[in-house]
Design an enzyme around this catalytic site. Structure first.
Site, PDB file in Angstrom:
ATOM      1  CB  SER A  45       3.438   2.057  -2.931  1.00 32.13           C
ATOM      2  OG  SER A  45       4.346   1.574  -3.899  1.00 32.13           O
ATOM      3  CB  THR A  66      -0.110   5.295  -3.179  1.00 31.65           C
ATOM      4  OG1 THR A  66      -0.126   5.122  -1.757  1.00 31.65           O
ATOM      5  CG2 THR A  66       1.306   5.600  -3.624  1.00 31.65           C
ATOM      6  CG  ASP A 147     -15.842  -5.986  -3.104  1.00 30.23           C
ATOM      7  OD1 ASP A 147     -15.843  -6.229  -1.879  1.00 30.23           O
ATOM      8  OD2 ASP A 147     -15.282  -4.987  -3.602  1.00 30.23           O
ATOM      9  CB  THR A 177      -8.340  -7.213  -3.505  1.00 26.47           C
ATOM     10  OG1 THR A 177      -7.050  -7.828  -3.604  1.00 26.47           O
ATOM     11  CG2 THR A 177      -9.378  -8.084  -4.171  1.00 26.47           C
ATOM     12  NE  ARG A 210       0.222  -2.135  -3.091  1.00 25.66           N
ATOM     13  CZ  ARG A 210      -0.063  -1.122  -3.908  1.00 25.66           C
ATOM     14  NH1 ARG A 210      -0.270  -1.335  -5.194  1.00 25.66           N
ATOM     15  NH2 ARG A 210      -0.120   0.120  -3.456  1.00 25.66           N
ATOM     16  CG  ASP A 234       1.484  -2.930 -13.117  1.00 22.19           C
ATOM     17  OD1 ASP A 234       2.453  -2.561 -13.810  1.00 22.19           O
ATOM     18  OD2 ASP A 234       0.967  -2.224 -12.236  1.00 22.19           O
ATOM     19  CD  GLU A 239       6.028  -4.363  -7.007  1.00 20.83           C
ATOM     20  OE1 GLU A 239       6.120  -3.178  -6.630  1.00 20.83           O
ATOM     21  OE2 GLU A 239       5.008  -4.805  -7.556  1.00 20.83           O
ATOM     22  CG  HIS A 256       3.744  -1.292  -8.733  1.00 24.24           C
ATOM     23  ND1 HIS A 256       3.849  -1.669  -7.410  1.00 24.24           N
ATOM     24  CD2 HIS A 256       2.618  -0.527  -8.780  1.00 24.24           C
ATOM     25  CE1 HIS A 256       2.869  -1.157  -6.704  1.00 24.24           C
ATOM     26  NE2 HIS A 256       2.088  -0.446  -7.526  1.00 24.24           N
ATOM     27  N   GLY A 259      -0.767   2.409 -12.607  1.00 29.86           N
ATOM     28  CA  GLY A 259      -1.350   3.685 -12.159  1.00 29.86           C
ATOM     29  C   GLY A 259      -0.503   4.902 -12.518  1.00 29.86           C
ATOM     30  CE1 TYR A 260       3.925   4.869 -10.340  1.00 33.87           C
ATOM     31  CE2 TYR A 260       5.867   4.845 -11.734  1.00 33.87           C
ATOM     32  CZ  TYR A 260       5.295   4.795 -10.480  1.00 33.87           C
ATOM     33  OH  TYR A 260       6.104   4.674  -9.379  1.00 33.87           O
TER      34      TYR A 260
HETATM   35  N1  LIG Z   1      -0.698  -1.350 -10.096  1.00 34.63           N
HETATM   36  C1  LIG Z   1      -0.860  -0.105  -9.736  1.00 34.63           C
HETATM   37  O1  LIG Z   1      -0.169   0.782 -10.221  1.00 34.63           O
HETATM   38  C2  LIG Z   1      -1.916   0.258  -8.753  1.00 34.63           C
HETATM   39  C3  LIG Z   1      -2.411  -0.670  -7.857  1.00 34.63           C
HETATM   40  N2  LIG Z   1      -3.401  -0.321  -6.982  1.00 34.63           N
HETATM   41  C4  LIG Z   1      -3.898  -1.352  -6.056  1.00 34.63           C
HETATM   42  O2  LIG Z   1      -5.271  -1.577  -6.328  1.00 34.63           O
HETATM   43  C5  LIG Z   1      -5.951  -1.719  -5.101  1.00 34.63           C
HETATM   44  C6  LIG Z   1      -7.417  -1.406  -5.283  1.00 34.63           C
HETATM   45  O3  LIG Z   1      -7.593  -0.036  -5.532  1.00 34.63           O
HETATM   46  P1  LIG Z   1      -9.027   0.659  -5.368  1.00 34.63           P
HETATM   47  O4  LIG Z   1     -10.041  -0.018  -6.205  1.00 34.63           O
HETATM   48  O5  LIG Z   1      -8.835   2.096  -5.582  1.00 34.63           O
HETATM   49  O6  LIG Z   1      -9.319   0.349  -3.838  1.00 34.63           O
HETATM   50  P2  LIG Z   1     -10.720   0.386  -3.110  1.00 34.63           P
HETATM   51  O7  LIG Z   1     -10.428   0.390  -1.659  1.00 34.63           O
HETATM   52  O8  LIG Z   1     -11.559   1.492  -3.679  1.00 34.63           O
HETATM   53  O9  LIG Z   1     -11.401  -0.999  -3.523  1.00 34.63           O
HETATM   54  C7  LIG Z   1     -10.929  -2.248  -3.133  1.00 34.63           C
HETATM   55  C8  LIG Z   1     -12.097  -3.214  -3.127  1.00 34.63           C
HETATM   56  O10 LIG Z   1     -11.591  -4.522  -2.868  1.00 34.63           O
HETATM   57  C9  LIG Z   1     -12.563  -5.186  -2.050  1.00 34.63           C
HETATM   58  N3  LIG Z   1     -12.004  -6.346  -1.365  1.00 34.63           N
HETATM   59  C10 LIG Z   1     -11.309  -6.395  -0.205  1.00 34.63           C
HETATM   60  N4  LIG Z   1     -11.011  -7.678   0.111  1.00 34.63           N
HETATM   61  C11 LIG Z   1     -11.515  -8.444  -0.887  1.00 34.63           C
HETATM   62  C12 LIG Z   1     -11.519  -9.845  -1.147  1.00 34.63           C
HETATM   63  N5  LIG Z   1     -10.967 -10.733  -0.311  1.00 34.63           N
HETATM   64  N6  LIG Z   1     -12.102 -10.283  -2.288  1.00 34.63           N
HETATM   65  C13 LIG Z   1     -12.676  -9.418  -3.160  1.00 34.63           C
HETATM   66  N7  LIG Z   1     -12.739  -8.091  -2.934  1.00 34.63           N
HETATM   67  C14 LIG Z   1     -12.142  -7.600  -1.834  1.00 34.63           C
HETATM   68  C15 LIG Z   1     -13.038  -4.085  -1.096  1.00 34.63           C
HETATM   69  O11 LIG Z   1     -14.274  -4.421  -0.502  1.00 34.63           O
HETATM   70  C16 LIG Z   1     -13.133  -2.894  -2.032  1.00 34.63           C
HETATM   71  O12 LIG Z   1     -14.410  -2.743  -2.595  1.00 34.63           O
HETATM   72  C17 LIG Z   1      -5.207  -0.769  -4.144  1.00 34.63           C
HETATM   73  O13 LIG Z   1      -5.382  -1.124  -2.797  1.00 34.63           O
HETATM   74  C18 LIG Z   1      -3.777  -0.927  -4.580  1.00 34.63           C
HETATM   75  O14 LIG Z   1      -3.181  -1.947  -3.835  1.00 34.63           O
HETATM   76  C19 LIG Z   1      -3.952   0.928  -6.981  1.00 34.63           C
HETATM   77  C20 LIG Z   1      -3.500   1.885  -7.853  1.00 34.63           C
HETATM   78  C21 LIG Z   1      -2.411   1.643  -8.774  1.00 34.63           C
HETATM   79  O1  LIG Z   2      -1.552   4.033  -5.878  1.00 38.78           O
HETATM   80  C1  LIG Z   2      -1.134   2.885  -5.640  1.00 38.78           C
HETATM   81  O2  LIG Z   2      -1.620   2.150  -4.767  1.00 38.78           O
HETATM   82  C2  LIG Z   2      -0.026   2.355  -6.437  1.00 38.78           C
HETATM   83  O3  LIG Z   2       0.154   1.175  -6.534  1.00 38.78           O
HETATM   84  C3  LIG Z   2       0.869   3.346  -7.091  1.00 38.78           C
HETATM   85  O4  LIG Z   2       0.588   3.531  -8.421  1.00 38.78           O
HETATM   86  C4  LIG Z   2       2.269   2.868  -6.888  1.00 38.78           C
HETATM   87  O5  LIG Z   2       3.178   3.855  -7.206  1.00 38.78           O
HETATM   88  P1  LIG Z   2       4.450   4.122  -6.280  1.00 38.78           P
HETATM   89  O6  LIG Z   2       3.939   4.773  -5.057  1.00 38.78           O
HETATM   90  O7  LIG Z   2       5.061   2.797  -5.934  1.00 38.78           O
HETATM   91  O8  LIG Z   2       5.322   4.997  -7.090  1.00 38.78           O
END
Ligand SMILES: NC(=O)C1=CN([C@@H]2O[C@H](COP(=O)(O)OP(=O)(O)OC[C@H]3O[C@@H](n4cnc5c(N)ncnc54)[C@H](O)[C@@H]3O)[C@@H](O)[C@H]2O)C=CC1
Ligand SMILES: O=C(O)C(=O)[C@H](O)COP(=O)(O)O
Length: 384
Positions: A45, A66, A147, A177, A210, A234, A239, A256, A259-260
């Protein structure tokens, strides 16, 4: 064939070693010169993938290991015939376990005998939010789903969705989101001054989506005002140059890493390996499971004398306890801005191996059926 890949993608040699030469790069500082002669670019990312990086290069395929894709200019890739693949859902379960662990600590902080007394508002109900909702539902929590894009798409056929304000009225509000800046449901600063003013002292706000989904200047101001909510972050705006004053004011601060889990990271590599194989017309022979080592902790045993709530939190925190990441990030906030940014990235690069609940077998001797169900709902394997 040359594959340029972020050095922080695990198992590069195991998955891609027989496809071509691999050049490992620092994803944060990737320059156009480093990718010019690449055929395939694999990122995380932290790399902004756009015209500036790729124009004039040989790159024909970009993969990000990611879930999030906000660092990639998808329209530019498409317009230039560059194929793209992300890894949707790869580390969703890791984020779900991060949130569950935070919830167990929060229930303890509030002195609640039963954590499922907390109502939870989930904003963004995709792979992460949906997985969390399913888990909380099985554990007996009251869950409210927000959502709007899904509500519009699915109408009566979907689950019951509530408004943002209704979700903000829950004891816990957790953000899942993507970061989007355009369209009717853009999420940039979705949680701003107005939304933060609706949260009060008895509430917990968690952001593991995010950083830019929350207006951090407004959050800092809210945290200094009376009746401030408890906040867990987180993810951060800007960042790795995060605001040390915000770190100080939130309850739990992590770099952050929600997801690790090792499972989440390896699944991310596996999904991109599959996509590259399809792109090159190669057979898909390797699986994430074959590369996961034995976990350091594989079994925990509870007798009939164990207090049920305590047994659960012990097992959960044995797998993941966010307080350790919080302590490391706070220590890293000493020094000037450059030192802090470098430390933020170092904590992520040198992240210790963390395994998911499914890697831990729980033995319950003389326990109730309800405790067994609870452990199963959390994702643990049971040995009865
Ligand atoms: N902190 C971390 O390590 C990680 C962070 N993430 C973040 O989490 C986010 C979500 O991941 P997933 O659930 O897998 O994505 P996803 O795409 O499966 O789900 C996202 C949901 O958010 C909804 N959405 C979009 N705009 C919205 C709004 N204004 N209000 C409410 N809902 C809304 C979408 O309709 C969708 O259902 C990723 O895009 C990524 O940015 C993901 C993995 C790890
Ligand atoms: O999958 C995502 O989306 C994430 O936020 C990842 O967990 C972030 O990991 P890095 O790609 O920043 O190492």
């Amino acid at each position: 064939m040359l594959i340029v890949a972020d050095e922080n993608i695990p198992l590069l040699d195991s998955f891609f070693g027989d496809m071509g030469e691999i050049r490992r790069v620092n994803g944060r500082d990737l320059s156009p010169g480093e990718v010019r002669d690449a055929d395939i670019l694999l990122v995380r990312s932290v790399t902004r993938v756009d015209q500036r990086l790729l124009e004039g290069s040989r790159v024909r395929f970009v993969g990000t290991t990611t879930i999030g894709t906000d660092h990639v200019d998808l329209a530019w890739l498409e317009a230039n015939g560059i194929r793209f693949s992300a890894a949707p859902g790869c580390n969703a379960n890791s984020v779900v376990e991060y949130v569950l662990s935070v919830l167990s600590l929060y229930a303890e902080r509030r002195g609640l005998a039963d954590w499922s007394d907390l109502s939870v508002g989930i904003i963004g109900v995709g792979n992460v939010g949906g997985g969390l909702a399913a888990r909380l539902d099985r554990l007996g929590f009251t869950v409210r789903l927000c959502d709007p894009p899904r509500a519009e798409r699915e109408g009566e056929s979907g689950p019951e969705f509530v408004s943002l304000d209704e979700a903000l009225a829950c004891d816990v509000v957790t953000l899942h989101t993507p970061l989007t800046r355009e369209g009717p449901h853009a999420t940039h600063h979705l949680i701003g001054e107005r939304e933060l003013s609706r949260l009060g002292a008895g509430q917990l706000l968690i952001n593991s989506g995010r950083g830019e989904v929350v207006d951090s200047a407004a959050l800092k101001a809210r945290l200094q005002a009376p009746q401030a909510p408890t906040v867990v972050l987180d993810v951060w705006e800007r960042e790795p140059r995060i605001d040390p004053e915000l770190v100080e004011r939130v309850w739990l601060a992590t770099p952050h890493i929600a997801g690790y889990s090792l499972e989440g990271k390896v699944q991310g590599t596996e999904m991109i390996y599959q996509a590259v194989s399809r792109f090159l017309g190669l057979p898909v022979r390797k699986k994430a499971g074959q590369f996961l080592p034995e976990p350091a902790l594989s079994k925990m045993s509870f007798t009939g004398a164990a207090d049920e709530g305590r047994a659960l939190s012990l097992a959960l925190r044995a797998c993941y306890d966010p307080r350790q990441d919080d302590a490391r990030l706070r220590l890293a906030m000493a020094g000037d801005a450059e030192a802090r940014a470098a430390a933020f990235d170092r904590l992520r690069r040198d992240y210790p191996v963390r395994r998911e609940c499914s890697s831990l077998k729980i033995q319950l001797k003389g326990s109730s059926r309800s405790l067994q169900d609870t452990f199963r709902a959390m994702g643990f394997k049971l040995k009865i």
